[in-house]
Design an enzyme around this catalytic site. Structure first.
Site, short mmCIF file in Angstrom:
data_model
loop_
_atom_site.label_atom_id
_atom_site.label_comp_id
_atom_site.label_asym_id
_atom_site.label_seq_id
_atom_site.Cartn_x
_atom_site.Cartn_y
_atom_site.Cartn_z
N ASP A 86 -34.65 2.59 18.46
CA ASP A 86 -35.50 1.70 17.66
C ASP A 86 -36.30 0.64 18.44
OD1 ASP A 86 -33.57 2.91 16.14
OD2 ASP A 86 -32.71 1.07 15.36
N GLU A 140 -31.18 1.60 7.10
CA GLU A 140 -31.11 0.86 8.35
C GLU A 140 -32.42 0.11 8.58
OE1 GLU A 140 -28.14 3.56 11.05
OE2 GLU A 140 -30.20 4.24 11.02
#
Ligand code: FRU
Length: 703
Positions: free
Chosen positions: A48, A250
């Protein structure tokens, strides 16, 4: 030297994780598959994007990211760092937050989070007039321990911590005196401390406080906190579940954008893994449009789907009414022989959610001990899709729903170790008229040894395309995040261009994973709905040449473009006016193709379904994951003048498509051979008119 550093760290309670060697000078970046104008770390694993922040004084964009210092697989998660002045040329910087204990036994990993510039020094971390930058991240503790703050944490705890920087984000000091600053989820969720992560923080100007969004991943909830000083946080409200819930939620983040340049709306972005867009397997990103008052997010009614599935559905089985499975026409064996559908949750089970009506199939009858099989009566396939809701265990061999044709299993689906049912879709368009049957199995007694099924139905619409607002319809767009610190109303995002389904196995070395191109976002009313539109951010023109332009009054079958290169920007425009034909009516361009077109990635438009698509089934190396070879589609209506426009970015291992005004994007990795530099137009099922194409080469940003 080492000892005295450690001593200092112990004495002052500051982390020693601040000084690291800079990764060597910019490498040549010429390895096979190495992206030429997308960010990749020189080596090692990345996931990420984190802590995106724009330093307006210096004109520098910061990109932190989930990084493994130990090699090209997920592990010892740290925050890598890169900077850029133009969002295109990146310089990799020393690791910003190194997993505590690395390279020895790691006691704390730095999971995803965000960074703000604390101009007013609300945190008090500022000294001598230096403005503190504050990062909030998830501390993941792989071992039980007592922390420097004296707090005791259990193994596998995820909690929210902060760190600050007094040198504009180059080096960071963890706030060891108090970390973690949000130690556990609020009541009644305390026992979910293993699934509590990814704080998205920002300054809410209207109410003059800091806001943090934290995901309660398995509950599909976003927890909203507020703070005056970034150190003390109050739980304010929660949002969710809504829309796509096929996996954990998430990396939540929220930002304002003006709708059609007028009133301000708020856009909540959520990563979902698995349960991504239709036709993909693994992770994806959805968004919800609504209002935010500083403490509470309220979704717009038309940004929410009620979960009832497509309107044209013909129900095959909804498990309502009193009859046993056998009496309903199913062949029931084992413990299911005399059983009936369940009225929701069964004894000893966590709440089952997401089913329709009063009842569902739930094999938790005698807890996970129940086993058995249900086989439907044969039926003829009459629609393009079979949609159903499924939850429960995730093992394809143990708890599954299958479609069988001629005794062969042609589709299999499972839950995702969750009691919430989510829509799944089987594409049966190629099986029209054939006789099929559905089999539901539960042959395991262990943990997650049960399956939940409801609303098996036939439709010409995929249920999965009507359950969420997908930020991108491709398989490789995850954990999207925007830059903090940009001028009000401006929003630029970047996403991880990979997918948890196969991320660790993609054939790249010595790095793994790239970011998408940074994208500029706007919010426009399209089809009566507030819709995000995207375009590549930054000064594109400076990276491309003038290119070659092609115009064709008509294209039929294929038209060779010859050698077009491997780093490309293509702009393709054509008429949507096509006579109906029995063959599939498609038009598009093949890129990254070998001379004989045995390998190619097809980017095109399906006139009958009005969908733009990327077909990577023959794109090169697809062998590393059984689900990689696929076709991905996004709905795209022709524009009001009857044309369809596609902008396509091709790099050495990716394709990003922006359809229309950017309301339909498809991001997909590909791993073509080194000599896959050819291209051609294709038109199937008839002629495509008024074709305009411009092909530009994109320069490498690494040389
Ligand atoms: C999302 C994610 C986050 C977590 C990070 C760990 O891709 O699973 O939830 O913080 O990756 O690397």
């Amino acid at each position: 030297m080492k000892l005295s550093l450690l001593f200092r760290a112990l004495l002052f309670g500051v982390s020693a994780s601040t000084v690291h060697a800079r990764p060597g000078p910019s490498k040549s970046y010429t390895e096979i598959y190495r992206p030429q104008y997308h960010f990749t770390p020189a080596k090692n694993w990345m996931n990420d994007p984190n802590g995106l922040v724009y330093d307006a004084d210096e004109g520098v964009y910061h990109l932190y990211f989930q990084y493994s210092p130990s090699g090209p697989k997920w592990g010892a998660l740290s925050w890598g760092h890169a900077t850029s002045k133009d969002l295109m040329h990146w310089t990799e910087q020393p690791v910003a937050l190194l997993a505590r204990g690395f390279p020895g036994n790691v006691t704390e990993m730095f999971f995803s989070g965000t960074v703000v510039i604390d101009e007013a020094n609300t945190s008090g971390f500022g000294r001598k007039g230096k403005v503190p930058w504050v990062a909030m991240y998830t501390s993941y503790y792989p071992v039980e321990q007592v922390l420097p703050s004296g707090k005791h944490v259990l193994k596998d705890v995820q909690a929210q911590s902060i760190a600050y920087s007094l040198d504009k984000g180059m080096t960071w000091t963890t706030y060891d005196a108090q970390n973690p600053v949000i130690a556990e989820p609020p009541t009644p969720y305390q026992d979910l401390y293993k699934e509590f992560r990814d704080p998205g923080i920002f300054w809410h100007k209207e109410t003059q406080h800091w806001v943090a969004l934290v995901s309660l991943a398995t509950q599909h909830k976003v927890l909203i906190y507020t703070s005056q000083n970034l150190k003390h946080w109050d739980f304010a409200s929660e949002f969710g579940p809504v829309n796509a819930v096929g996996g954990v939620w998430e990396c939540p983040n929220i930002f304002p954008l003006s709708l059609d340049g007028k009133k301000t709306k708020w856009v909540l972005v959520l990563g979902l893994n698995p349960g991504g867009p239709p036709g993909t397997v693994g992770s994806g990103t959805q968004y919800v449009v609504g209002d935010f008052n500083g403490t509470t997010f309220t979704a717009d009614a038309n940004s929410i789907y009620d979960g009832s599935g497509p309107e044209d559905s013909v129900i095959f089985e909804d498990f309502e009414g009193d009859a046993t499975f056998a009496a309903r026409g199913w062949t029931a064996t084992g413990d299911l022989a005399n059983a009936s559908p369940a009225k929701g949750t069964l004894a000893g089970q966590n709440p089952v959610t997401g089913f329709q009506g009063q009842q569902l199939l739930n094999t938790f009858i005698d807890g996970d001990a129940t086993t058995g099989t249900l086989t439907s009566a044969p039926f003829d396939i009459s629609h393009k899709y079979i949609n159903f809701l499924v939850g429960g265990g995730s093992n394809v061999n143990e708890t599954a729903i299958r479609l069988k044709v001629d005794g062969r299993t042609v589709h299999t689906s499972t839950g995702s170790n969750s009691e919430s049912l989510a829509w799944q879709t089987w594409d049966v368009s190629k099986l029209q008229g054939q006789s099929a049957l559905i089999e539901i199995i539960d042959n395991t007694t262990g943990g997650w040894g049960h399956i939940n099924v409801d609303q098996i139905s036939f439709s010409n619409t995929r249920a999965t395309s009507t359950i969420a607002n997908w930020l991108d319809w491709g398989p490789d767009f995850y954990a999207a995040l925007g830059w903090n610190g940009l001028p009000q109303g401006q929003r630029t995002i970047i996403a991880w261009m990979n997918n948890w389904q196969y991320a660790q196995n993609i054939p790249t070395d010595p790095w793994r994973s790239a970011m998408t191109v940074p994208r500029h976002l706007a919010l426009k009313t399209i089809d009566n709905k507030a819709t995000l539109v995207q375009e590549p951010a930054g000064k594109w023109k400076s990276l491309t040449n003038h290119g070659r332009a092609f115009t064709f009054r008509k294209v039929e079958s294929v038209r060779d473009l010859g050698r077009i290169g491997k780093t490309l920007e293509l702009e393709l425009k054509f008429s949507s006016d096509r006579a109906s034909s029995s063959e599939k009516a498609e038009f598009g361009v093949s890129v990254a193709a070998t001379r004989d077109y045995s390998h190619e990635t097809r980017v095109g438009y399906d006139f009958s379904t009005q969908q733009v698509f990327v077909d990577r089934t023959r794109s090169g190396d697809t062998s590393f994951d059984g689900t990689f070879a696929g076709v991905y589609s996004a709905p795209l209506a022709p524009s009001s003048d009857g044309t369809v426009s596609l902008r396509i970015l091709v790099d050495w291992s990716s394709v990003e498509v922006f359809g229309g005004e950017g309301e339909a994007t498809i991001t997909s990795q590909i791993f073509p051979a080194q000599n896959a530099v050819y291209g051609r137009l294709f038109s199937t099922g008839g002629k495509t008119a008024d074709v305009k194409l411009r092909v530009r080469e994109v320069r490498s940003t690494w040389r």
